[in-house]
Write an enzyme that holds these catalytic residues in place. Structure first.
Site, mmCIF file in Angstrom:
data_model
loop_
_atom_site.group_PDB
_atom_site.id
_atom_site.type_symbol
_atom_site.label_atom_id
_atom_site.label_comp_id
_atom_site.label_asym_id
_atom_site.label_seq_id
_atom_site.Cartn_x
_atom_site.Cartn_y
_atom_site.Cartn_z
ATOM 1 C CB SER A 118 -21.685 23.239 11.639
ATOM 2 O OG SER A 118 -22.689 22.355 12.093
ATOM 3 C CG HIS A 139 -18.816 26.887 11.088
ATOM 4 N ND1 HIS A 139 -18.530 26.056 10.024
ATOM 5 C CD2 HIS A 139 -18.885 26.074 12.186
ATOM 6 C CE1 HIS A 139 -18.428 24.814 10.452
ATOM 7 N NE2 HIS A 139 -18.636 24.804 11.757
ATOM 8 C CD GLU A 151 -17.266 27.374 6.550
ATOM 9 O OE1 GLU A 151 -17.326 27.149 5.335
ATOM 10 O OE2 GLU A 151 -17.931 26.732 7.388
ATOM 11 C CG ASN A 189 -19.697 20.935 8.417
ATOM 12 O OD1 ASN A 189 -18.858 20.116 8.744
ATOM 13 N ND2 ASN A 189 -20.159 21.846 9.262
#
Length: 297
Positions: A118, A139, A151, A189
């Protein structure tokens, strides 16, 4: 690509295995001990049962999907026929680098090596392999069987061909792939973790309590889950690890993790996985109860 190996059978790994098996792929699920693998299969089975109750899956599809999963503890054996390996081990740079060194030795030249990290640099992970052009980030979001986003992160050396294959594969399992470049935190993130960190600072500084902070974001911003509850769900140790990657990568103090978060992780209060974070969690209860530490704030 028909043969998928998933390394790590925890929350993300078993979710990834679940989805690929459901869509007819042969999945080798690998972990370091048999107990972890049996727990993962029990979780996958329970999640299939939930789909059956909701009417999105039938019993024969569940049986077929479970038959598509093979569990192994021998890494070399698990990846010997893999077209794609997806690493979903703990969010620890040293562990991932060591693992990818091994994968590079064990896998064929055409095997694509993906990581579900992540936040850790895809380029850094790829640098320890023989073919960095075949390394990419996938991800997935938690819970994997439910969340649509993937992702897809290109490392510095990742080829267009490898990226196109992973984008196409993600669509075949009815996910929505979004291509992003390899910078700390990627997109999800880089945006999410500062919000969670700011929510923790708001609690730390006495601006409001746990329930109040989460309620503001749920009712005022239409978030399905407040940032403190979400942090518990992700794992406070994972949140801390990601913030450290952002802080180290950008050198900007705005990414520095709140001291309260650091103390909670040090004390072993990691959220849902440990039974307590900002809230208390019991297996037989869905009631959201603020942890005693914060109940008077």
């Amino acid at each position: 690509m028909r043969n998928i190996t998933v390394i790590g059978s925890g929350t993300m790994g078993n979710g990834i295995a679940h989805v690929f098996a459901q869509y007819g792929y042969k999945v080798a699920l690998c972990d370091i001990n048999e107990a972890a693998l049996q727990k993962a299969i029990a979780t996958i089975t329970a999640n299939f049962d939930r789909q059956i109750k909701k009417g999105t899956l039938d019993e024969s599809a569940k049986v077929n999907a479970l038959n598509n999963i093979t569990t192994l503890i021998d890494l070399q054996q698990a990846v010997k026929d893999a077209d794609l390996v997806i690493e979903a081990a703990t969010e620890n740079s040293e562990i991932k680098l060591n693992l990818f060194k091994q994968l590079s030795e064990y896998c064929g030249d055409d095997t694509i090596l993906a990581t579900n990290t992540s936040s850790i640099s895809i380029t850094k992970i790829a640098s320890v392999t023989k073919k960095p052009e075949n390394v990419i980030g996938m991800h997935f979001m938690n819970p994997v069987p439910v969340m649509k986003l993937v992702e897809v992160i290109r490392g510095y050396a990742t080829t267009d061909e490898v990226t196109a294959k992973i984008m196409e594969l993600s669509e075949k399992i009815e996910k929505v792939p979004v291509e992003v470049n390899d910078y700390p935190g990627f997109v999800a993130n880089r945006i999410l973790m500062p919000m969670i960190n700011e929510a923790i600072y708001s609690l730390y500084e006495g601006v409001a309590g746990v329930y109040e902070i989460d309620t503001v974001m749920k009712l005022g911003m239409a978030h399905p889950m407040g940032p403190l509850q979400l942090a518990d769900f992700i794992g406070l140790d994972v949140c801390l690890a990601i913030l450290n990657v952002l802080h180290d990568g950008f050198g900007n103090p705005k990414y520095a993790p709140c001291p309260l978060l650091v103390n909670m992780v040090t004390a072993g209060h990691k959220g849902v996985k440990s039974g307590e974070g900002f809230y208390k969690y019991q297996a037989d209860s869905k009631e959201l109860i603020v942890a005693d530490k914060f109940s008077n704030k």
